[in-house]
Design a protein around this motif. Structure first.
Motif, mmCIF file in Angstrom:
data_model
loop_
_atom_site.group_PDB
_atom_site.id
_atom_site.type_symbol
_atom_site.label_atom_id
_atom_site.label_comp_id
_atom_site.label_asym_id
_atom_site.label_seq_id
_atom_site.Cartn_x
_atom_site.Cartn_y
_atom_site.Cartn_z
ATOM 1 N N MET A 30 1.656 59.930 9.980
ATOM 2 C CA MET A 30 1.268 58.779 9.152
ATOM 3 C C MET A 30 0.317 59.247 8.067
ATOM 4 S SD MET A 30 0.554 55.545 11.649
ATOM 5 C CE MET A 30 0.412 54.300 10.359
ATOM 6 N N ALA A 33 -5.670 57.187 4.197
ATOM 7 C CA ALA A 33 -6.454 57.273 2.956
ATOM 8 C C ALA A 33 -7.930 57.185 3.349
ATOM 9 C CB ALA A 33 -6.022 56.171 1.997
ATOM 10 N N GLY A 34 -8.543 55.994 3.249
ATOM 11 C CA GLY A 34 -9.939 55.860 3.693
ATOM 12 C C GLY A 34 -10.051 55.789 5.205
ATOM 13 N N THR A 36 -10.072 53.168 7.001
ATOM 14 C CA THR A 36 -10.877 52.032 7.471
ATOM 15 C C THR A 36 -10.057 51.015 8.261
ATOM 16 O OG1 THR A 36 -10.585 50.818 5.397
ATOM 17 C CG2 THR A 36 -12.537 52.231 5.562
ATOM 18 N N ASP A 37 -8.754 51.024 8.081
ATOM 19 C CA ASP A 37 -7.916 50.154 8.904
ATOM 20 C C ASP A 37 -7.142 50.971 9.937
ATOM 21 O OD1 ASP A 37 -7.031 47.380 9.289
ATOM 22 O OD2 ASP A 37 -5.043 48.252 8.983
ATOM 23 N N LEU A 38 -6.643 52.115 9.515
ATOM 24 C CA LEU A 38 -5.806 52.905 10.421
ATOM 25 C C LEU A 38 -6.597 53.419 11.629
ATOM 26 C CD1 LEU A 38 -3.072 54.097 11.029
ATOM 27 C CD2 LEU A 38 -3.674 56.092 9.646
ATOM 28 N N LEU A 55 -4.615 61.535 2.340
ATOM 29 C CA LEU A 55 -4.323 61.372 0.912
ATOM 30 C C LEU A 55 -5.595 61.577 0.075
ATOM 31 C CD1 LEU A 55 -2.016 58.196 1.115
ATOM 32 C CD2 LEU A 55 -1.331 60.608 1.047
ATOM 33 N N ALA A 75 -3.930 55.092 -6.693
ATOM 34 C CA ALA A 75 -3.984 54.438 -5.379
ATOM 35 C C ALA A 75 -5.120 54.983 -4.515
ATOM 36 C CB ALA A 75 -2.646 54.619 -4.661
ATOM 37 N N LEU A 79 -12.248 51.094 -3.221
ATOM 38 C CA LEU A 79 -12.444 49.699 -3.622
ATOM 39 C C LEU A 79 -13.746 49.555 -4.400
ATOM 40 C CD1 LEU A 79 -11.228 48.353 -0.233
ATOM 41 C CD2 LEU A 79 -10.106 47.878 -2.412
ATOM 42 N N ALA A 110 -15.256 53.829 1.356
ATOM 43 C CA ALA A 110 -14.233 54.710 1.943
ATOM 44 C C ALA A 110 -12.827 54.160 1.706
ATOM 45 C CB ALA A 110 -14.483 54.862 3.444
ATOM 46 N N GLY A 111 -12.660 52.862 1.838
ATOM 47 C CA GLY A 111 -11.328 52.243 1.733
ATOM 48 C C GLY A 111 -10.803 52.290 0.312
ATOM 49 N N CYS A 118 -1.258 48.601 1.159
ATOM 50 C CA CYS A 118 -0.398 48.960 2.299
ATOM 51 C C CYS A 118 -0.972 48.492 3.637
ATOM 52 C CB CYS A 118 -0.209 50.476 2.352
ATOM 53 S SG CYS A 118 0.599 51.134 0.905
ATOM 54 N N ALA A 162 -4.828 41.321 3.086
ATOM 55 C CA ALA A 162 -5.459 42.181 2.077
ATOM 56 C C ALA A 162 -5.882 41.348 0.878
ATOM 57 C CB ALA A 162 -4.482 43.276 1.649
ATOM 58 N N ASP A 240 -16.241 40.178 6.725
ATOM 59 C CA ASP A 240 -14.982 39.815 7.383
ATOM 60 C C ASP A 240 -13.730 39.840 6.522
ATOM 61 O OD1 ASP A 240 -15.645 39.323 10.050
ATOM 62 O OD2 ASP A 240 -16.729 37.537 9.419
HETATM 63 C C1 LIG Z 1 -14.710 45.371 9.696
HETATM 64 C C2 LIG Z 1 -13.592 45.442 8.696
HETATM 65 C C3 LIG Z 1 -13.482 44.435 7.754
HETATM 66 C C4 LIG Z 1 -12.441 44.470 6.832
HETATM 67 N N1 LIG Z 1 -12.361 43.460 5.916
HETATM 68 C C5 LIG Z 1 -11.360 43.466 4.999
HETATM 69 C C6 LIG Z 1 -11.276 42.429 4.044
HETATM 70 O O1 LIG Z 1 -12.105 41.540 3.985
HETATM 71 N N2 LIG Z 1 -10.231 42.446 3.175
HETATM 72 C C7 LIG Z 1 -9.299 43.440 3.174
HETATM 73 O O2 LIG Z 1 -8.398 43.400 2.333
HETATM 74 N N3 LIG Z 1 -9.373 44.457 4.066
HETATM 75 C C8 LIG Z 1 -10.389 44.506 4.968
HETATM 76 N N4 LIG Z 1 -10.489 45.548 5.869
HETATM 77 C C9 LIG Z 1 -9.426 46.562 5.932
HETATM 78 C C10 LIG Z 1 -9.638 47.813 5.079
HETATM 79 O O3 LIG Z 1 -10.985 48.213 5.074
HETATM 80 C C11 LIG Z 1 -9.171 47.651 3.637
HETATM 81 O O4 LIG Z 1 -7.988 46.898 3.580
HETATM 82 C C12 LIG Z 1 -8.981 48.998 2.929
HETATM 83 O O5 LIG Z 1 -8.615 48.771 1.586
HETATM 84 C C13 LIG Z 1 -7.908 49.867 3.563
HETATM 85 O O6 LIG Z 1 -7.819 51.045 2.785
HETATM 86 P P1 LIG Z 1 -7.899 52.497 3.458
HETATM 87 O O7 LIG Z 1 -7.841 53.478 2.336
HETATM 88 O O8 LIG Z 1 -9.050 52.617 4.374
HETATM 89 O O9 LIG Z 1 -6.547 52.473 4.274
HETATM 90 P P2 LIG Z 1 -6.123 53.305 5.632
HETATM 91 O O10 LIG Z 1 -6.857 52.708 6.761
HETATM 92 O O11 LIG Z 1 -6.357 54.775 5.350
HETATM 93 O O12 LIG Z 1 -4.615 52.995 5.656
HETATM 94 C C14 LIG Z 1 -4.116 51.711 5.887
HETATM 95 C C15 LIG Z 1 -2.584 51.782 5.969
HETATM 96 O O13 LIG Z 1 -2.045 52.062 4.687
HETATM 97 C C16 LIG Z 1 -1.326 53.309 4.681
HETATM 98 N N5 LIG Z 1 -1.677 53.925 3.404
HETATM 99 C C17 LIG Z 1 -2.923 54.100 2.902
HETATM 100 N N6 LIG Z 1 -2.852 54.542 1.620
HETATM 101 C C18 LIG Z 1 -1.529 54.651 1.326
HETATM 102 C C19 LIG Z 1 -0.807 55.039 0.166
HETATM 103 N N7 LIG Z 1 -1.420 55.391 -0.973
HETATM 104 N N8 LIG Z 1 0.549 55.032 0.228
HETATM 105 C C20 LIG Z 1 1.189 54.659 1.369
HETATM 106 N N9 LIG Z 1 0.560 54.277 2.496
HETATM 107 C C21 LIG Z 1 -0.785 54.266 2.465
HETATM 108 C C22 LIG Z 1 -1.786 54.055 5.920
HETATM 109 O O14 LIG Z 1 -0.760 54.889 6.428
HETATM 110 C C23 LIG Z 1 -2.073 52.890 6.870
HETATM 111 O O15 LIG Z 1 -0.872 52.453 7.430
HETATM 112 C C24 LIG Z 1 -11.525 45.563 6.808
HETATM 113 C C25 LIG Z 1 -11.666 46.585 7.748
HETATM 114 C C26 LIG Z 1 -12.692 46.542 8.680
HETATM 115 C C27 LIG Z 1 -12.827 47.655 9.661
#
Ligand SMILES: Cc1cc2nc3c(=O)[nH]c(=O)nc-3n(C[C@H](O)[C@H](O)[C@H](O)COP(=O)(O)OP(=O)(O)OC[C@H]3O[C@@H](n4cnc5c(N)ncnc54)[C@H](O)[C@@H]3O)c2cc1C
Ligand code: SF4
Length: 343
Positions: A30, A33-34, A36-38, A55, A75, A79, A110-111, A118, A162, A240
């Motif tokens: 998989m 990226a950051g 924070t969700d995965l 990434l 991408a 944020l 980080a996110g 995604c 999202a 949240d």
């Molecule tokens: C306590 C908490 C609160 C949160 N609140 C919110 C909120 O209010 N609103 C919100 O929108 N989100 C929220 N989030 C979720 C998250 O922090 C964000 O959505 C963030 O933008 C996810 O980005 P990431 O880079 O960390 O993704 P990751 O966790 O790294 O990835 C998420 C998914 O996307 C895929 N992915 C990532 N980048 C790419 C890419 N470029 N191409 C293809 N696939 C990709 C990964 O494989 C995975 O499946 C929260 C998370 C936590 C832990």
């Protein structure tokens, strides 16, 4: 304490290398990226990939700049950087607000915006520990055969949660996707499908590389001045996920009358939902109290939240007109243009 399952971490330097790695390890890999969700999802054993392809170190996924007739956002940009970028703030304040109201500051540092587009769908019965889900009985989205929300249905209705996609849809944004088959561009509006199990028109091996938002015409042009708004309902204002997000974009003539108006809501079903019938109400009108009320009531009729995320769906539905009014507020500020409406 929840522990991560074991995995091998790969650090490709180019999109091509990342694609090769996922091609090599197939379903066992998989992108991260950051994280924070995965990462929380892996701790909950919702995903257990043996290989994580990072990434983060890929320069091609970075950069925010005006290129010709659009704003181009990598991408891999966080944020925080999207929310703070002067071009984003100046031209598309709803997008800056949406990015700036995801989670909390550390998570936004980080996110990434790619990870946000995604983001996996969310549900009360899914975002739980393995122990919790096993005790209740697994569900359709992961390891089971029933949906605990609809009880009878054979479809997952987990919520798209999202924040940035609704703003991107109102702005006619596009995503560039790269995969083994080459590069393609999809409008953000077409990117999502109503399937909570996998709600995007993206194969697991494909990477979202760039996000593009067309630049608006100058204020005096045929379309009028672009003004945008964004409002978010959540339990705690600091961290949240959304219980409801409303993004709006209006193209306003110099005399304050609406030329075009778009509104998108999310966190209700598995994909963001475009509100319909708004142009009929608002086109050629000033955004006075009566028109705004008609728009808010029209949205209320169309939005029927499910019992898929924490908090009573009837209350969330009652909040729809309240948040539509809030999102529309900056469009009514004739002198200042777009402003801050996130709540
Ligand atoms: C306590 C908490 C609160 C949160 N609140 C919110 C909120 O209010 N609103 C919100 O929108 N989100 C929220 N989030 C979720 C998250 O922090 C964000 O959505 C963030 O933008 C996810 O980005 P990431 O880079 O960390 O993704 P990751 O966790 O790294 O990835 C998420 C998914 O996307 C895929 N992915 C990532 N980048 C790419 C890419 N470029 N191409 C293809 N696939 C990709 C990964 O494989 C995975 O499946 C929260 C998370 C936590 C832990
Ligand atoms: S909506 Fe139903 S199938 Fe989807 S995650 Fe929730 S309980 Fe599972």
């Amino acid at each position: 304490m929840l522990r991560l399952p074991a995995f091998e971490y790969h650090r490709p330097r180019t999109v091509g290398e990342a694609l090769e790695l996922v091609d090599r390890y197939g379903d066992d890999a998989m992108y991260v990226a950051g994280g924070t969700d995965l990462v929380p999802n892996m701790k909950h054993r919702l995903f257990t990939p043996g290989h994580l392809v990072a990434l983060k170190g890929i320069g091609e996924l970075k950069g925010i700049e005006v290129k010709g007739d659009h704003l181009d956002i990598g991408a891999g940009e966080t944020l925080s950087s999207v929310a703070a970028h002067p071009e984003v703030r100046k031209r598309f304040s709803s997008l800056a607000d949406a990015a700036g109201h995801v989670a909390g500051p550390q998570l936004r540092n980080a996110g990434t915006i790619g990870g946000n587009v995604c983001l996996d769908t969310r549900c009360t019965y899914y975002n739980q520990t393995e122990f919790w889900r096993k005790a209740l009985g697994y569900c359709l989205k992961k390891d089971g055969t029933v949906c605990h929300v609809t009880k009878v249905g054979k479809k997952c209705v987990a919520a798209h949660s999202a924040d940035t996609p609704p703003a991107l849809i109102t702005l006619d944004g596009e995503v560039e996707v790269r995969g083994p088959g080459g590069v393609r561009t999809v409008s953000v509006s077409d990117f999502f499908v109503p399937d909570g199990i996998w709600n995007a028109r993206r194969e697991p091996g494909e990477i979202v590389t760039r996000i593009r938002v067309p630049l608006p015409e100058d204020g005096e042009g045929d379309e009028g001045e672009l003004r945008t708004g964004y409002a978010k309902l959540r339990q705690r204002d600091s961290i949240d996920f959304p219980l409801l997000t409303v993004a709006v974009a209006g193209w306003i003539a110099p005399d304050g009358r609406v030329r075009k108006l778009r509104g998108v809501v999310t966190a209700l079903g598995s994909r963001p939902r475009e509100l319909t019938g708004w142009d009929e109400i608002a086109e050629g009108e000033l955004l006075g109290d009566e028109v705004v009320e008609a728009l808010a009531q029209r949205a209320h009729k169309q939005c029927r939240p499910l019992d898929n995320i924490i908090v009573d769906p009837d209350w969330r539905r009652a909040m729809v007109p309240v948040y539509v009014r809030r999102a529309l507020e900056p469009l009514r500020e004739a002198e200042s243009g777009a402003g801050q409406a996130a709540a």
